[in-house]
Every structure is written in C-alpha cells, then in structure tokens.
Design an enzyme around this catalytic site. Structure first.
Site: not given
Lengths: 310, 310
Positions: A176, A204, A206, A227
């Site tokens: 990230t 998905r 996150g 992150t």
C-alpha cells in the site's frame, strides 16, 4: 511558528536488512525521499495538505517499487484492480474508489470523486465511467506490467492462495502507499492507494478505500493512512479509532497509535502499521511488522527515511 | 435475568401521517411486526444474535415494501444493485458485499463472506462468483420488478437526479433495512441491507456495507445499524462513533446515539437515523428525519412498532 509536516509509507511487512540488497535498499530510500520531499515542497510553498498528499501519492503510484498504480500486483485473473481514498480534515469531505482497472493514478480519481460527485465511494466499471467523464488518465495493461510482479503471481495463480504483497510465500508484506500532511493553515489530509493482494479474487475490497478503516483525516485530531492486513484494519476501524482515542480519551497521537497498532491489532492478529500526523504537527509511524517503508519531513527539519525497525 | 432484545428498521425519511394512507400504514406496521417477532423468537429459543438479525433482515429483504432485496430500487441502468453487511460483536468478525445483482438475500451472502472467506468485503461480479460457489440463491430480474419502483425510476431515469428512496422528489426517504440484537449469551450482532438510491450510477457504494459506518457490533459496547444519507454516515463513521463514545467517554447508549444523530449528523446536514442495542439490553432508535420505520422487542415485553415521531 506554525508547524507543517508530511509523512508517507510504501507498505509494511517482513522487510529486513537480510531481505534487501544494499542496492535495492538504496533505490527504495531514494524513492521514498523523492516522494516525501515533493509533498513537503508543496507545503513549504503554502500549498494545501490535500495537494501535498496527492503529489506524494502520485509519485509512489508511478513507481514500480510499490504496490499501487503502476506497480500494482496481479489479481487471480491476471489483471490489476486498484483502490484509493483521500480525505480532507477541514471539511471531512472524502472520495474513494474500489476495484478500478487501468487508471494511471487512482488517487487522482479519488480526489475527483471528492471534488466533483455527490458520492464518497465509487467502484468498478462505474468508477471508470466517472473517470472517463472527468478527464482522468487511463493506461493500457502494458503500463502495469512488471516482470517481478508477474513471476510472483505465476507462482500462485493456479492455487487459491493469495499474497499480501511481493513477498516470499511465508513472508507477509502489505503493499500500500499513503501520505498524511498538515499544512501551514492547520489543515490535515490523508490519502492511501493500493493494488491489493497478489492473486486476489472475488473483487475483494480491503481497508484502503474505507473511510475510517484505512484512511481518515479530521482537523480536530489527526490524519491517518494505514498499511497492513486489511481485513483486520476494517474490523478494527483503525484510522478512526486513532482519532477517537485522541478526541474522546485525550490521548496524544503517539499514545493513540501505540494503543491501536501495538495492542489492539496485535491482540487480533492484525499485522501492519500506519502513518499519522496530528493537528499540532506530531508525527507517528508505528508498525508491528519487521519493517515499514516510511519517511517524513517536518518544517525545515532533515528528511527522515526508514525501512527497518530503528 | 439476562436481557435479550432485537430492534429493526426499514428506512428513514419524510414519512408523515399525511404521506401514508391508513391502509399503507397498516401494511408497513404488520411487516415490521412480523420481522421483529421472527428475530425475537430466535432469541427466545436461545438462538444467537447473528441468527436473529439474519432472520429479521431476510424477511425485510423479501418484502417489496422496503428498499432491499426484492424491493430494491432501480439504478440508472434499470438494474438492481444491492449492498449488505453483518457483524458479530463477540469475535468482531464481519462480512459485507457491495454492488451485487440478482442475489435473493444479500444478507445471507454477507454472512457467507464472514463465515467462509478470508475477506471482509467482496463486490460486484466477484461477490456473485463467490455466491455461486457457496450455494447462495439467485433470482432473475422479474423477481425484483415492482411497478411502483419502476414508475419512480421512470420519472428520473433520463436525468442525473438520484433519489434516496421511494419518495416524492422533494422528500427524502432512505431506503435501507437493518437489525441489531442481543442474545441470551450476551452476544451482540448487527446487519444492514439496501438497494441503494433510485437512479444511482457509477457503482456508488454507500454506508450500508461499510463496517464502522452503516454497520458495527462489539460486545464491549453496542450493535448499530444505520439508515440515512449514506455519504454523511461514511464521513462521520457513524456506527463506530456510537461505540467509541460509549467505550472511551463512558456515555450511555442513549447519550451516544443522541450525540451522533441529533448533534453531529445534524451539524453536517446528514439526515437519517439508526437502531442500536447495548450489551446490557438498552435499545435506542434515534432519527433526525420526520419518520423511521422501526420496531423492537425486548425479553417478554410487548412489541413496539413505530413509523412517525412519537
């Protein structure tokens, strides 16, 4: 004197001195330094924290080193699906996109959502349609192709395994990028961007594009970009939790970050870190993994760049 | 004696005695009563709060009266895109789906995501692929067709207007259903489901499937399900804020709900309401709109069903 500051991250995980050659380390440090100093220059010139985090995140997205934008990992289908968010601490306005393909800079798209739509979060082809209507740059698949990422994906593509980033299978790196900033006017901003997990499927989503989980900013408290293993960050509402501990319990930024990253997340099994800057210019970069790519620069102080535990 | 309780909602907005005929009111009251009593029966029989909220939300999704499941409104493309989430207060596990089409009961899909995936949130065709792999029931377009919803959409389909629910244009109704429950073992759960906004485009995601915004449960504090103008609920991280005010400031459930719904949201311009139950069995059903379809039943007390302000 009014404090101003910017902090950035490029992911956390099992990043040890043994896992990087000295040449690789040099390349990562240079990329982090360039991004944090570009964002800092915006602030030094009197620009807004929103501009500063966007400038820094664009540079991190444009680098193939980090799992966001150009360097995004491959999904199970061999594509790149990216998420990003941005939030303004002054107005509490926010923009986010989830599962977008072929967007050069997802952070710019999240900014356009914040500035030019009635919505906070757009996703998939609808977000791409919005991007086309707002002059956001697209890139073809070749732009996102990276031999290392491809090899990494090839190793797991026929399995149901997913990897959290460009790590060895047993390692975990959380790919990230993000930035948080405080400008000279006292306004905070946060932004996060990611290419998600290698071999991820089922579209998905996150924590990155979730306001309160991976990204949050509020002038009353702090700006946070996370992150880590996103599912834990979503369940723990990490970014807003840091803010609430400051606002409701009177914790300092450092105390709030420690409580969330080193106690709550550790108890849940949630690996990762975050970067945060408070309204008075404190900076905190906690992580419970072995390393986190990170940097910050405050006022005219020397730039800090870190990878491993200090 | 151990308290147990369930509360449900079917949306908030400009719902006044003048806007419903007495026959319509009767139909809504009966649907709310049926759903809350079905969930309550699960609890009375010693079932879990997770089961109870799922049973109640399934009934609300199956009713064409509410904007979720079967009664979902039309998107700009003339389709139905639904969002749902569920969270367990004991484990802090959660499942959510965003922008899914043709799923009979999105709440069941969110439960399957929680129980059978490593992820918290799936979206779009990926979530539908997961649904097919897990035996979730699909329905064709005809199942979701409703003459009233279609007429409502026809009025705005060629505009860029979106409507927040089946309201007259100047009114605002927020079409969402949800349930929160406390079971005899002291475990909390929350679930929310919606068909989104009439004529929505760009695959907008609202607060419903966002853990912390529209849905949250934590045995340490409370379970919350929201209904309102989702963008404000996302920016204010409403559901988790109620929990944090209890945990960090020692507020009662009622105080926390009032602070968030009647002060913070009102100051931002965020219309809507929420339902909440605390770990000791308190129930709160605040809203800052003219009405909210709602009901609750605690222990062996009489069932409460409400639509307008009392």
């Amino acid at each position: 004197m009014t404090n101003f500051a910017i902090a950035i991250h490029g992911g956390a995980g099992t990043i040890t001195a043994a896992s990087l050659t000295s040449q690789q380390e040099k390349v990562y440090r240079a990329a982090l330094q360039e991004a944090v100093e570009a964002g800092h220059q915006v602030l030094a010139d009197g620009g807004s924290s929103l501009e500063a985090v966007e400038v820094a995140v664009v540079l991190l997205e444009d680098s193939p080193l980090f799992n966001a934008g150009r360097g995004s990992v491959f999904t199970k289908e061999g594509k790149h699906e990216m998420d990003a968010a941005i939030m303004c601490g002054k107005t509490l306005e926010a923009g986010a996109v989830a599962g977008v393909k072929n967007i050069r800079n997802p952070v710019k798209l999240s900014r356009a959502v914040m500035d030019h739509s009635d919505h906070v979060m757009l996703s998939g082809y609808g977000a791409e349609e919005f991007a086309r209507n707002h002059g956001i740059a697209f890139e073809n698949e070749a732009y996102f192709f990276d031999a290392f990422r491809y090899r990494q994906w090839s190793e797991v593509r026929d399995s149901n395994m997913f990897m959290l980033d460009h790590s060895e299978k047993k390692d975990e790196k959380f790919g990230t990028v993000g930035a948080v900033a405080l400008d000279k006017s006292g306004n905070l901003a946060a932004s996060t961007s990611t290419g998600g997990m290698t071999n991820k499927n089922y579209n998905r989503i996150g924590d990155t594009p979730i306001i309160g989980a991976g990204t949050y900013a509020n002038n009353a408290t702090c700006a946070v970009s996370c992150t880590g293993h996103g599912e834990f960050y979503m369940r723990a509402v990490v970014a807003y939790d840091v803010s609430c501990l400051m606002e409701y319990k009177g914790y300092s930024l450092k105390q709030a970050c420690e409580e969330v990253v080193q106690r709550k997340l550790v108890n849940m099994g949630g690996e990762g870190g975050l970067i945060a800057v408070s309204s008075n210019g404190d900076v905190s970069l906690p992580f419970n993994t072995e390393g986190m790519y990170r940097a910050f620069k405050r006022n005219k102080e020397k730039t800090f760049v870190g990878i491993y535990k200090e």
